[in-house]
Design an enzyme around this catalytic site. Sequence first.
Site, PDB file in Angstrom:
ATOM      1  N   GLU A 111       0.833  -1.203   0.000  1.00  0.00           N
ATOM      2  CA  GLU A 111       0.000   0.000   0.000  1.00  0.00           C
ATOM      3  C   GLU A 111       0.872   1.259   0.000  1.00  0.00           C
ATOM      4  O   GLU A 111       0.755   2.132   0.880  1.00  0.00           O
ATOM      5  CB  GLU A 111      -1.015  -0.016   1.165  1.00  0.00           C
ATOM      6  CG  GLU A 111      -1.983  -1.186   1.029  1.00  0.00           C
ATOM      7  CD  GLU A 111      -3.242  -1.114   1.880  1.00  0.00           C
ATOM      8  OE1 GLU A 111      -3.326  -0.272   2.779  1.00  0.00           O
ATOM      9  OE2 GLU A 111      -4.161  -1.923   1.612  1.00  0.00           O
TER      10      GLU A 111
ATOM     11  N   GLU B 209      -4.844  -8.780  -0.752  1.00  0.00           N
ATOM     12  CA  GLU B 209      -5.690  -8.538   0.422  1.00  0.00           C
ATOM     13  C   GLU B 209      -7.135  -8.452  -0.040  1.00  0.00           C
ATOM     14  O   GLU B 209      -7.469  -7.604  -0.879  1.00  0.00           O
ATOM     15  CB  GLU B 209      -5.288  -7.239   1.148  1.00  0.00           C
ATOM     16  CG  GLU B 209      -3.973  -7.359   1.877  1.00  0.00           C
ATOM     17  CD  GLU B 209      -3.624  -6.140   2.715  1.00  0.00           C
ATOM     18  OE1 GLU B 209      -4.539  -5.436   3.186  1.00  0.00           O
ATOM     19  OE2 GLU B 209      -2.409  -5.900   2.897  1.00  0.00           O
TER      20      GLU B 209
HETATM   21  O1  AHR Z   1      -5.307  -6.241   6.512  1.00  0.00           O
HETATM   22  C1  AHR Z   1      -5.265  -5.102   7.329  1.00  0.00           C
HETATM   23  C2  AHR Z   1      -4.636  -3.913   6.644  1.00  0.00           C
HETATM   24  O2  AHR Z   1      -5.405  -3.537   5.550  1.00  0.00           O
HETATM   25  C3  AHR Z   1      -3.276  -4.138   6.059  1.00  0.00           C
HETATM   26  O3  AHR Z   1      -2.262  -3.997   6.988  1.00  0.00           O
HETATM   27  C4  AHR Z   1      -3.167  -3.069   5.017  1.00  0.00           C
HETATM   28  O4  AHR Z   1      -2.351  -3.426   3.952  1.00  0.00           O
HETATM   29  C5  AHR Z   1      -4.613  -2.845   4.611  1.00  0.00           C
HETATM   30  O5  AHR Z   1      -4.958  -1.518   4.611  1.00  0.00           O
END
Ligand code: AHR
Length: 511
Positions: free
Chosen positions: A192, A315
């Site tokens: 991110e 994710e």
């Molecule tokens: O999964 C939780 C968080 O969500 C992670 O650390 C981040 O990459 C995302 O914003």
Amino acid sequence: MKSSCLAILFILIAKFLPAQNTAVLSADSAKGTISRFIYGHFAEHLGHSIYGGFYVGDTSKIANTAGVRNDVIAALKKLKVPVLRWPGGCFADTYHWKDGIGPKNKRPTIVNTNWGGVTEDNSFGTHDFLNMCKLLGAEPYLSGNVGSGTVQELTDWVQYVNFKGKSPMSDLRRQNGQQEPWNVTFWGVGNEAWGCGGNMTPEYYANLYRRYATYMTGYSGGNQMFRIASGASDADYHWTEVLMKNIPLHLISGIALHHYAVIDWNKKSSAAAFTEQEYFTTMQRALQMETLVTKHSAIMDQYDPQKKIALVVDEWGGWYDVETGTNPGFLYQQNTMRDAMIAGVTLNIFNNHSDRVRMANLAQTINVLQAVILTDKAKMILTPTYHVMEMYNVHQDAQLIPLTIKSSDYVMGADKLPAISGSASKDSLGNTHISLVNIDSKNSQEVVITLQGKNYKVTGSRILASAKLQDHNTFEEPEKVKPVSFNGVNIKGSQLTVKMPPFSVVVITLK
Ligand code: AHR
């Protein structure tokens, strides 16, 4: 009977008969492999994911192997976890790997600034993670620190875990008890980068990526390194475009995408006490994955028509309010039939886009967000999401078979969603598996599938269903929601009829 009475009768019949959904399975036109890595997981240093979840330390009374819980190892092996991403997430861009090697009592601490501000003792580090992956039979996916690290630090990590010959880092590894390199293939270059990973612009990150990727090579013997760029959030197509335009293909193997099924970042919902409207909106968010994957892939197609670069959805999952009384920074949430629906539809989307989506990582494995496992000290339970991942693991490395569905609508006020989603594949033993999801919260759905190109018989069928959308497993009632064998499937010639209860997931095996 008067014609008005007849009309009323027809309306009533139409209302109470299950709506018809049709589908065609084209056995003759297999579309390539569904990578097993689509069924990947994600374990961040966050709340009780690592400490208390995976890892209890080797002096714990909880049965463990080198500190990793044996019950967790057994459950995850059954899931056939193909790849595990670690140590973050946002945590990754604060993590300095050298603090997590060597004698545990000499390791410095780290304050987890993203997640609850807790101080961790670094007792779970590189050796612990990579050896745990070996126990699980999973490929490790190391997420490198770009935000607060250096090129040298990440290059050293590659050398430490992958270099067989003599070098400062491989000597250090041997000194710490590991003779052979682990040969890690998957490497994330930051996480991110547009947010917690450094608040960068895509142009700046693309340049930085080129620099990091240049020096991450050279220590992997004959093994190919798979470098994954920190990708877009949701519909940030500009991010993908800039990266694809500016990063030479030889420096990159994958580009990430993150998408959470969250109702509203400022007003989520309770994980287990939600309304039907909240359920519907969550499903809307989950189904957005179809558009996101399609549009990001279309951009990638322009620069990489041969689809050499994978879209890595590293994710995904449902994100709700934390459970009452738990640390807001720990993201601990229950997991209900709503999560089973998210998992079912999302995995169908990934399967159907497996020409480009070649890895995905559910967030997160244990005790965090859409977890497959919840622990409470010595107790452990499996969630509805676990069961969907287990039912669907038949698709891992199988050949995708096109399943074209014409679905009826799941209606909520003025809004509607397709009630039925599905995907199909053929495994190396010649079994065909069809996974179907009915997200409709009220109506059963009958799905009539025309089987083309082969004579089939049904050799197995399982269902995950429950009385209420909010149903979930607890430490007191760990098996309230679990898959059972299903008798709602009928085959007549080339016609397969499946009668799906409301909010259910079905996996059918044909031979
Ligand atoms: O999964 C939780 C968080 O969500 C992670 O650390 C981040 O990459 C995302 O914003």
